[in-house]
Design a protein around this motif. Structure first.
Motif, short mmCIF file in Angstrom:
data_model
loop_
_atom_site.label_atom_id
_atom_site.label_comp_id
_atom_site.label_asym_id
_atom_site.label_seq_id
_atom_site.Cartn_x
_atom_site.Cartn_y
_atom_site.Cartn_z
N ALA A 29 -16.90 -15.56 64.13
CA ALA A 29 -17.22 -14.24 63.57
C ALA A 29 -18.68 -14.17 63.11
CB ALA A 29 -16.28 -13.91 62.42
N LYS A 30 -19.15 -15.20 62.44
CA LYS A 30 -20.53 -15.20 61.94
C LYS A 30 -21.53 -15.14 63.09
CE LYS A 30 -23.44 -17.61 58.58
NZ LYS A 30 -24.71 -17.87 59.18
N GLY A 31 -21.32 -15.93 64.11
CA GLY A 31 -22.22 -15.94 65.27
C GLY A 31 -22.22 -14.61 66.01
N ARG A 32 -21.04 -14.02 66.17
CA ARG A 32 -20.94 -12.73 66.86
C ARG A 32 -21.60 -11.63 66.04
NH1 ARG A 32 -16.06 -11.01 66.98
NH2 ARG A 32 -15.06 -12.65 65.78
N PHE A 33 -21.42 -11.67 64.72
CA PHE A 33 -22.07 -10.71 63.82
C PHE A 33 -23.59 -10.82 63.94
CE2 PHE A 33 -24.29 -10.35 59.73
CZ PHE A 33 -24.06 -9.02 59.40
N ARG A 38 -28.84 -8.81 65.77
CA ARG A 38 -30.11 -9.20 66.42
C ARG A 38 -30.37 -8.34 67.66
NH1 ARG A 38 -31.18 -13.50 70.33
NH2 ARG A 38 -28.94 -13.72 70.35
N VAL A 39 -29.36 -8.17 68.50
CA VAL A 39 -29.54 -7.41 69.74
C VAL A 39 -29.78 -5.93 69.44
CG1 VAL A 39 -28.38 -6.63 71.85
CG2 VAL A 39 -28.27 -9.04 71.18
N LYS A 41 -31.10 -4.59 66.75
CA LYS A 41 -32.44 -4.43 66.19
C LYS A 41 -33.50 -4.58 67.29
CE LYS A 41 -31.48 -5.46 61.39
NZ LYS A 41 -31.80 -6.27 60.21
N TYR A 42 -33.28 -5.49 68.20
CA TYR A 42 -34.19 -5.68 69.33
C TYR A 42 -34.26 -4.40 70.17
CZ TYR A 42 -35.85 -7.56 73.81
OH TYR A 42 -36.55 -7.78 74.97
N LEU A 43 -33.09 -3.83 70.48
CA LEU A 43 -33.05 -2.61 71.28
C LEU A 43 -33.73 -1.44 70.56
CD1 LEU A 43 -29.50 -2.94 72.81
CD2 LEU A 43 -31.66 -2.88 74.08
N GLU A 44 -33.56 -1.39 69.25
CA GLU A 44 -34.23 -0.33 68.48
C GLU A 44 -35.74 -0.48 68.57
OE1 GLU A 44 -34.08 1.92 64.17
OE2 GLU A 44 -33.04 0.00 64.38
N ALA A 120 -23.75 -9.96 73.83
CA ALA A 120 -24.93 -9.63 74.65
C ALA A 120 -25.96 -10.75 74.66
CB ALA A 120 -25.56 -8.33 74.14
N THR A 121 -26.78 -10.73 75.70
CA THR A 121 -27.84 -11.72 75.88
C THR A 121 -29.19 -11.02 75.98
OG1 THR A 121 -26.32 -13.14 77.13
CG2 THR A 121 -28.68 -13.54 77.42
N LEU A 122 -30.17 -11.55 75.27
CA LEU A 122 -31.54 -11.08 75.42
C LEU A 122 -32.12 -11.79 76.64
CD1 LEU A 122 -32.84 -11.08 71.73
CD2 LEU A 122 -31.87 -9.19 73.05
N LEU A 123 -32.56 -11.04 77.62
CA LEU A 123 -32.99 -11.63 78.89
C LEU A 123 -34.29 -12.40 78.80
CD1 LEU A 123 -31.99 -8.71 81.26
CD2 LEU A 123 -30.75 -10.83 80.80
#
Length: 139
Positions: A29-33, A38-39, A41-44, A120-123
């Motif tokens: 749960a912690k890792g998925r959260f 992170r993803v 905020k990156y997309l924003e 999700a993965t950051l490419l």
């Protein structure tokens, strides 16, 4: 609050103000959260406007509050789904859970949106180098 999803991995509710409240639980749960925050905020930062925006993130309770991206989509062709998820890759993100359940329709924007980025993965992130784990050559 209206309950939208209650599974082993997460509870999702929509508040009367329209905000989405997601509490992570279960395996990793912690890792998925952390990954979803992170993803998103990156997309924003990249200017992606068809995903939720993070409003609050509490690592103690693993609760994430985001903007609402519309209603769940019930039917869509495989081709259209690939197109919607493919647009994320233009922003440097692969969804990794590219199913209809993760597509919504935002009537205000008049467009499809994508939700649930816990896998999700950051490419542009490079996997750790294999060379770093190899033993040094014997002299």
């Amino acid at each position: 609050m209206q309950e939208v999803k209650d599974t082993v991995r997460a509870m999702v509710r929509i508040g009367y103000d329209g905000r989405v409240h997601k509490t992570f639980r279960g395996h990793n749960a912690k890792g998925r959260f952390e990954n979803e925050v992170r993803v998103l905020k990156y997309l924003e930062e990249k200017g992606c406007d068809f995903v939720p925006k993070v409003l609050e993130a509490d690592p103690e309770t693993l609760k994430l509050v985001t903007t609402n991206c519309g209603a769940r989509v019930e039917h869509m062709s495989e081709e259209k789904m690939k197109e919607v998820f493919g647009k994320l890759e233009q922003y440097g993100v692969r969804h990794e859970d590219a199913f209809l359940r993760n597509i919504t329709y935002n009537a205000r924007q008049g467009r499809f949106c994508v939700i649930d980025f816990e896998f999700a993965t950051l490419l542009d992130e490079q996997p750790p180098s294999q060379e770093a784990t190899l033993p040094a050559p014997a002299a």
